[in-house]
Design a protein around this motif. Structure first.
Motif, short mmCIF file in Angstrom:
data_model
loop_
_atom_site.label_atom_id
_atom_site.label_comp_id
_atom_site.label_asym_id
_atom_site.label_seq_id
_atom_site.Cartn_x
_atom_site.Cartn_y
_atom_site.Cartn_z
N ILE A 398 0.86 -1.17 0.00
CA ILE A 398 0.00 0.00 0.00
C ILE A 398 0.90 1.22 0.00
O ILE A 398 2.05 1.16 0.44
N GLU A 401 1.61 6.80 2.53
CA GLU A 401 0.67 7.76 3.10
C GLU A 401 -0.62 7.07 3.54
O GLU A 401 -1.17 7.38 4.62
N LEU A 402 -1.11 6.15 2.70
CA LEU A 402 -2.34 5.44 3.04
C LEU A 402 -2.11 4.49 4.21
O LEU A 402 -2.98 4.32 5.07
N ALA A 405 -2.20 6.48 7.32
CA ALA A 405 -3.57 6.87 7.67
C ALA A 405 -4.33 5.71 8.29
O ALA A 405 -5.06 5.88 9.29
#
Length: 438
Positions: A398, A401-402, A405
């Motif tokens: 992934i 940044e994701l 989060a």
């Protein structure tokens, strides 16, 4: 353009074949009054005795079986005797193991023979299956018009679909379409934009284009092929995970088109998913290496790959597998498109189909990661055990940044998360994901 003129435009020579004579009842199977007279007038007008010509030919020095529709003979329509000729043309290509080239110009099935004429489409479908099972390629050229069952069987089932400019192409002929139908949807250019054909070719370029395709589909390179060399100016491998991400996202980094241009002497594109979709962010087709050998390719161009892109890639990989062509895949995407339109057009099923095409390929698939490798959208085109990486690439479960989060970390934690994901090219080699760094 009459059939024989189209044949002369394309071929170096043509030797016509004829099937065994078929006895028919007066005025055909339906006893359609005046049918025999219409048949005789068509023969007088065209000099042909049916709507199909077929035989063997040479195109640019390459042998092939060839069939051509004569539109001047009852609108190039399909009847029982035309079906005999179509079936025999496919058989000729299969038994001689030479490509089939079809020059289509037809208005559909012959009304004067009713359902007997329509069932010729089933004969063509069966002949198509046998040709595919034999691993024999089929190239079609769509002339004006190419409509009805002739388009939906002979034309649309070909491996490579070319069309002359402005040709009328569509299942519905001009007299049976809805009155408010968009006329551009029924043109060669409209069908290309919708992903139903591969190229629009001017008549003066037709012989060269078909010759190149015949070469490409009959001279496979021995597989597996080597990956391209890295084109980046990066002198060293990235020191950190975040460095790898920044290098891969650099707008100046070499992209797929540059890699393909350096790898192939020339490329022949295959366009669209045959379901009404194209993805400009995916390049695919067959390329000719400098040594003259052919390699199929699918290449992501750095954008989020759309469902049509995955379906196109799967189509090309399966075609290559059937014809014995090795495959080169270039991976470069932040991930699969995940907007609402992508979901409506089958993102999950399309990605699954791409995974299946790679997993099921009997030919060698070589993958090179040239930039971003974002999650399953990138992995779908990665060949297990035959994936390589460039120094300016990364592969991750992934995006950092994701991941941050999801883990409820602040945005500034993305670089640390990238380090934990071990996504650098050298990490991929240590993890056994990549065979090496080019």
């Amino acid at each position: 353009m009459p059939a024989r003129r189209a044949i002369a435009l394309l071929t170096d020579d043509f030797v016509e074949h004829k099937p065994p004579a078929r006895h028919t009842a007066p005025d055909g199977p339906l006893s359609w009054q005046g049918y025999d007279a219409s048949h005789a007038r068509a023969a007088d007008r065209t000099g042909e005795d049916e709507s199909i010509l077929y035989g063997t030919a040479t195109v640019g020095g390459r042998r092939c079986a060839l069939l051509a529709f004569e539109f001047g003979f009852l609108g190039g329509s399909l009847g029982q005797r035309a079906g005999d000729r179509l079936e025999d043309a496919y058989r000729l290509a299969r038994e001689q193991r030479v490509p089939l080239v079809s020059l289509v110009a037809t208005g559909g099935s012959r009304m004067q023979e009713g359902m007997v004429a329509l069932t010729q489409l089933q004969r063509v479908a069966r002949a198509t299956v046998l040709l595919r099972e034999a691993g024999v390629p089929h190239i079609t050229v769509l002339r004006d018009p190419s409509t009805g069952g002739g388009w939906a069987t002979v034309g649309a089932s070909a491996d490579v679909i070319l069309a002359l400019p402005g040709a009328q192409i569509g299942f519905a002929g001009s007299r049976v379409r809805p009155p408010d139908a968009d006329p551009s949807a029924y043109t060669a250019e409209g069908q290309l934009a919708a992903g139903h054909i591969d190229a629009v070719v001017r008549p003066e370029e037709l012989r060269e284009t078909v010759t190149r395709w015949l070469t490409a589909l009959t001279t496979p390179a021995p597989g597996p092929v080597e990956p391209p060399s890295a084109l980046s100016d990066a002198a060293a491998l990235p020191a950190s995970g975040w460095d790898a991400v920044r290098q891969a996202r650099d707008p100046a980094r070499p992209r797929a088109a540059a890699y393909l241009d350096g790898y192939f002497a020339y490329r022949l594109p295959l366009v669209g998913d045959r379901c009404g979709g194209t993805d400009p962010g995916l390049l695919s087709g067959v390329g000719i290496r400098p040594d003259g050998r052919a390699v199929a390719y699918v290449a992501q161009c750095g954008t989020a790959t759309r469902p049509a892109g995955y379906r196109t890639a799967a189509r090309v990989i399966r075609l290559a597998d059937r014809l014995g062509l090795p495959v080169l895949a270039l991976v470069d995407t932040p991930g699969a498109a995940n907007d609402a339109e992508a979901e409506r057009t089958g993102a999950g099923a399309a990605i699954a189909d791409a995974f299946a095409a790679v997993a099921g390929a009997r030919v060698a698939v070589t993958t090179l990661l040239i930039g971003e490798g974002g999650s399953g959208g990138a992995l779908a085109l990665a060949a297990p055990g035959h994936t390589w990486a460039t120094p300016d690439s990364y592969f991750s479960v992934i995006a950092p940044e994701l991941a941050a989060a999801i883990l409820k970390r602040p945005p500034e934690e993305a670089p640390r998360t990238a380090e934990q994901l071990r996504l650098r090219p050298q990490d991929l080699v240590e993890l056994g994901i990549a065979r090496g760094i080019v």
